[in-house]
Design a protein around this motif. Structure first.
Motif, short mmCIF file in Angstrom:
data_model
loop_
_atom_site.label_atom_id
_atom_site.label_comp_id
_atom_site.label_asym_id
_atom_site.label_seq_id
_atom_site.Cartn_x
_atom_site.Cartn_y
_atom_site.Cartn_z
N ARG A 133 14.98 -4.41 -1.62
CA ARG A 133 15.67 -4.51 -2.91
C ARG A 133 14.78 -5.01 -4.04
N ILE A 134 13.79 -5.85 -3.73
CA ILE A 134 12.89 -6.32 -4.78
C ILE A 134 12.08 -5.16 -5.35
N TYR A 135 11.68 -4.22 -4.51
CA TYR A 135 10.95 -3.05 -5.00
C TYR A 135 11.84 -2.22 -5.93
N SER A 136 13.09 -2.03 -5.53
CA SER A 136 14.02 -1.26 -6.35
C SER A 136 14.25 -1.91 -7.70
N ALA A 137 14.38 -3.24 -7.72
CA ALA A 137 14.60 -3.96 -8.98
C ALA A 137 13.42 -3.77 -9.92
N GLY A 138 12.20 -3.88 -9.37
CA GLY A 138 11.02 -3.70 -10.20
C GLY A 138 10.94 -2.29 -10.78
N ALA A 139 11.18 -1.29 -9.93
CA ALA A 139 11.11 0.09 -10.39
C ALA A 139 12.15 0.38 -11.46
N LEU A 140 13.35 -0.15 -11.29
CA LEU A 140 14.40 0.05 -12.30
C LEU A 140 14.01 -0.55 -13.64
N LEU A 141 13.50 -1.78 -13.62
CA LEU A 141 13.13 -2.43 -14.87
C LEU A 141 12.03 -1.66 -15.59
N ARG A 159 0.91 -11.39 1.66
CA ARG A 159 -0.24 -10.53 1.43
C ARG A 159 0.09 -9.04 1.55
N ASP A 160 0.76 -8.64 2.62
CA ASP A 160 0.96 -7.22 2.90
C ASP A 160 1.91 -6.53 1.94
N GLN A 161 2.56 -7.29 1.08
CA GLN A 161 3.52 -6.70 0.14
C GLN A 161 2.91 -6.36 -1.21
N LEU A 162 1.76 -6.94 -1.53
CA LEU A 162 1.26 -6.84 -2.91
C LEU A 162 0.97 -5.40 -3.33
N PHE A 163 0.39 -4.61 -2.46
CA PHE A 163 0.09 -3.23 -2.80
C PHE A 163 1.36 -2.48 -3.22
N PHE A 164 2.46 -2.72 -2.49
CA PHE A 164 3.72 -2.04 -2.76
C PHE A 164 4.44 -2.63 -3.98
N PHE A 165 4.28 -3.94 -4.20
CA PHE A 165 4.78 -4.52 -5.45
C PHE A 165 4.11 -3.85 -6.65
N LYS A 166 2.80 -3.69 -6.57
CA LYS A 166 2.07 -3.04 -7.66
C LYS A 166 2.56 -1.62 -7.88
N ARG A 167 2.81 -0.90 -6.82
CA ARG A 167 3.26 0.49 -6.93
C ARG A 167 4.63 0.59 -7.59
N ALA A 181 -3.85 -17.20 -1.84
CA ALA A 181 -3.88 -16.20 -2.90
C ALA A 181 -5.17 -15.39 -2.85
N GLU A 182 -6.27 -16.04 -2.48
CA GLU A 182 -7.55 -15.34 -2.37
C GLU A 182 -7.45 -14.21 -1.35
N ASP A 183 -6.85 -14.49 -0.21
CA ASP A 183 -6.68 -13.46 0.81
C ASP A 183 -5.74 -12.37 0.33
N ALA A 184 -4.69 -12.76 -0.39
CA ALA A 184 -3.71 -11.78 -0.85
C ALA A 184 -4.31 -10.78 -1.83
N ILE A 185 -5.23 -11.22 -2.68
CA ILE A 185 -5.85 -10.31 -3.65
C ILE A 185 -6.51 -9.12 -2.95
N ALA A 186 -7.11 -9.37 -1.81
CA ALA A 186 -7.81 -8.30 -1.09
C ALA A 186 -6.86 -7.18 -0.68
N SER A 187 -5.59 -7.49 -0.49
CA SER A 187 -4.62 -6.49 -0.03
C SER A 187 -4.36 -5.41 -1.08
N LEU A 188 -4.69 -5.68 -2.34
CA LEU A 188 -4.48 -4.68 -3.37
C LEU A 188 -5.38 -3.46 -3.17
N LYS A 189 -6.38 -3.61 -2.31
CA LYS A 189 -7.28 -2.50 -2.01
C LYS A 189 -7.10 -1.97 -0.59
N ASP A 190 -5.97 -2.31 0.03
CA ASP A 190 -5.73 -1.88 1.41
C ASP A 190 -5.69 -0.35 1.53
N PHE A 191 -5.17 0.32 0.49
CA PHE A 191 -5.07 1.77 0.50
C PHE A 191 -5.76 2.31 -0.75
#
Length: 215
Positions: A133-141, A159-167, A181-191
């Motif tokens: 639901r958090i993804y849907s809320a972001g996309a709607l806004l 960490r594993d959610q950040l790429f999809f939050f960005k999308r 947070a340092e580890d989480a930043i790296a996940s933005l380049k997972d894909f």
């Protein structure tokens, strides 16, 4: 009584030109102290669970919420809806942001303002990550309601959610306090090459890359 918490500066990530940076947080996150929480069992686990339509806070809890008199404050949706008239000057000064729970309707926030972009910050809070639901809320806004300012993910942000939050349109992430947070930043380049179009780039892969045609 309310719980006003200064979010840890070391765990806030913001995107700048698509690149994540750990930055200081100049917003005070205001939360309502609630006497009880509804606890249910779901998929074999005990989780905090709410459905759309459930009351987030009582009228007494909302009225008792202490809004700091100075600085930039991030308010719960229920407090904003009940007390927005007293905050008009601070809205004009870019001192008010609003956060919503995943079981709340972002449409209620949009309907409360003539222009959603008068808010410099909107956040979506997930108590326990169990659905999208958090993804849907972001996309709607971002898409239906045209929100252009900072959109922040709060709560059970890992960490594993950040790429999809960005999308789905988020450009700021307050990482859970017990994670790096340092580890989480790296996940933005997972894909490197997502196939589908999304909020951050509406073009699917086949439109982003020209194919060579051979005879």
């Amino acid at each position: 009584m309310s719980d006003a918490v200064n979010s840890s500066t070391s765990n806030l990530i913001k995107l700048e030109n698509g690149v994540g940076r750990i930055v200081a947080d100049d917003w005070t996150w205001v939360r309502i102290n609630k006497a009880t929480e509804e606890v249910k069992k779901q998929a074999g686990k005990v989780v905090l669970f709410k459905l759309t339509g459930d009351a987030t806070a009582s009228a007494d809890e909302i009225a008792a919420t202490d809004i700091p008199a100075q600085g930039r404050v991030l308010l719960p949706l229920t407090v904003w809806l009940a007390r927005k008239d007293e905050l008009s000057a601070r809205v004009a000064a870019n001192e008010i942001g609003v956060w919503v729970e995943t079981h709340e309707l972002v449409e209620d926030l949009v309907a409360s303002l003539p222009d959603i972009n008068v808010l410099p910050l909107i956040a979506v809070h997930v108590e326990r990550f169990a659905d999208g639901r958090i993804y849907s809320a972001g996309a709607l806004l971002r898409t239906r309601f045209g929100y252009r300012n900072e959109l922040r993910a709060l709560g059970d942000v890992l960490r594993d959610q950040l790429f999809f939050f960005k999308r789905t349109g988020f450009d700021a992430f307050l990482i859970r306090a017990d994670r790096s947070a340092e580890d989480a930043i790296a996940s933005l380049k997972d894909f490197s090459e997502p196939y589908q179009g999304a909020v951050d780039d509406k073009r699917p892969l086949w439109r982003r890359h020209a194919r060579s045609v051979t005879a």
